[in-house]
Design a protein around this motif. Structure first.
Motif, mmCIF file in Angstrom:
data_model
loop_
_atom_site.group_PDB
_atom_site.id
_atom_site.type_symbol
_atom_site.label_atom_id
_atom_site.label_comp_id
_atom_site.label_asym_id
_atom_site.label_seq_id
_atom_site.Cartn_x
_atom_site.Cartn_y
_atom_site.Cartn_z
ATOM 1 N N ASP A 159 -7.709 -3.282 -4.960
ATOM 2 C CA ASP A 159 -7.494 -2.401 -6.102
ATOM 3 C C ASP A 159 -6.716 -1.139 -5.726
ATOM 4 O OD1 ASP A 159 -8.829 -4.092 -7.838
ATOM 5 O OD2 ASP A 159 -10.777 -3.172 -7.449
ATOM 6 N N GLN A 160 -6.680 -0.800 -4.438
ATOM 7 C CA GLN A 160 -5.949 0.397 -4.009
ATOM 8 C C GLN A 160 -4.452 0.151 -3.868
ATOM 9 O OE1 GLN A 160 -8.359 -1.185 -2.312
ATOM 10 N NE2 GLN A 160 -9.789 0.226 -1.319
ATOM 11 N N GLN B 94 -0.476 -0.687 -4.617
ATOM 12 C CA GLN B 94 0.499 -0.351 -5.655
ATOM 13 C C GLN B 94 0.962 -1.622 -6.376
ATOM 14 O OE1 GLN B 94 3.361 3.017 -4.688
ATOM 15 N NE2 GLN B 94 2.922 2.244 -2.641
ATOM 16 N N ASP C 72 -1.466 7.084 0.483
ATOM 17 C CA ASP C 72 -2.858 7.510 0.366
ATOM 18 C C ASP C 72 -3.843 6.466 0.888
ATOM 19 O OD1 ASP C 72 -2.154 5.766 -1.660
ATOM 20 O OD2 ASP C 72 -3.516 6.664 -3.125
ATOM 21 N N GLN C 73 -3.355 5.314 1.317
ATOM 22 C CA GLN C 73 -4.236 4.249 1.804
ATOM 23 C C GLN C 73 -3.977 3.891 3.269
ATOM 24 O OE1 GLN C 73 -6.796 3.094 0.192
ATOM 25 N NE2 GLN C 73 -6.337 4.382 -1.597
ATOM 26 N N THR D 185 -14.499 -0.910 0.562
ATOM 27 C CA THR D 185 -13.166 -1.372 0.179
ATOM 28 C C THR D 185 -13.203 -1.920 -1.241
ATOM 29 O OG1 THR D 185 -12.691 -1.984 2.484
ATOM 30 C CG2 THR D 185 -11.258 -2.900 0.775
ATOM 31 N N TYR E 105 -12.077 -4.055 -4.067
ATOM 32 C CA TYR E 105 -11.286 -5.271 -4.224
ATOM 33 C C TYR E 105 -11.996 -6.211 -5.181
ATOM 34 C CZ TYR E 105 -14.679 -7.438 -1.047
ATOM 35 O OH TYR E 105 -15.833 -7.903 -0.476
ATOM 36 N N ASN F 149 -0.135 -1.567 -10.178
ATOM 37 C CA ASN F 149 -1.077 -0.513 -10.544
ATOM 38 C C ASN F 149 -0.657 0.126 -11.867
ATOM 39 O OD1 ASN F 149 -2.153 2.420 -10.433
ATOM 40 N ND2 ASN F 149 -3.285 1.355 -8.829
ATOM 41 N N MET G 241 0.821 -1.205 0.000
ATOM 42 C CA MET G 241 0.000 0.000 0.000
ATOM 43 C C MET G 241 0.861 1.263 0.000
ATOM 44 S SD MET G 241 -2.620 -1.921 0.055
ATOM 45 C CE MET G 241 -3.936 -0.708 -0.003
#
Length: 202
Positions: A105-106, A108, A70-71, A91, A93, A137, A67
């Motif tokens: 999905d958040q 990296q 930003d998360q 969330t 995903y 990502n 992560m």
């Protein structure tokens, strides 16, 4: 150097979220910072009495989601809540193939891991597995290649008294550049002395 009186020392480990199948909740997540990877092998550790350790011991599969800054709210929600369902509609995903391994999905970078061996040491369990798939990502890729300066994991640093997050900036240096520069400096110095010796003969 002085003795450091502490029972634990975190000297900068990337924070990630483990996604795993859960017998009670279907799928779940937890935050971790203890891992290393060599080639296709990856090792991570958890406290043995945690729900995540129990479930990963049972299913022997998980995802490792690295992560970014930003998360951090999701990182703390996954880490400070215990033995509860932590995947919510808020969330983002999806599941890997037809399994119950959640991929965030958040993240990296995501590693899909098949656990090969499990070793308990005192109150901790070490999981050794192989990486089945790697995902990155879109923002980290250009022409299918990783743009290294865009990968910015959050590091976990501290000791038994206090732990902090340390954030990575975009400063980068190529691998081997320090040795290359040192060799150039050595050659320049050697040439300088050769010139001095030659000049002394005049």
């Amino acid at each position: 150097m002085q003795s450091l009186p502490t029972n634990k020392l975190y000297y900068g480990f990337p924070i990630f979220i483990l996604g795993y199948p859960d017998q009670q909740f279907g799928a779940n997540i937890t935050t971790c910072s203890s891992s290393y990877s060599l080639g296709n092998m990856v090792v991570f550790g958890l406290s043995s009495d945690t729900n995540a350790a129990e479930q990963i011991r049972h299913y022997r599969q998980c995802s490792l989601n690295i992560m970014g800054a930003d998360q951090m709210l999701l990182v703390e929600q996954a880490g400070f809540t215990h033995r509860n369902a932590k995947l919510t509609t808020a969330t983002a995903y999806h599941f890997w193939k037809n399994s119950k391994i959640p991929l965030l999905d958040q993240a990296q970078v995501i590693l899909v891991i098949q656990v090969d061996s499990i070793t308990q040491v005192d109150d901790y369990t070490n999981f050794t597995g192989h990486i089945q798939y790697r995902y990155a990502n879109d923002s980290l890729l250009e022409n299918g290649q990783l743009q290294h300066d865009r990968l910015q994991p959050v590091l976990y640093v501290g000791d038994e008294h206090k732990r902090i997050y340390r954030f990575v900036d975009q400063t980068t240096t190529n691998n081997g550049s320090y040795l290359k520069q040192a060799r150039k400096s050595t050659k320049k110095t050697a040439l300088y002395f050769i010139l001095l010796i030659d000049c002394s003969k005049w």
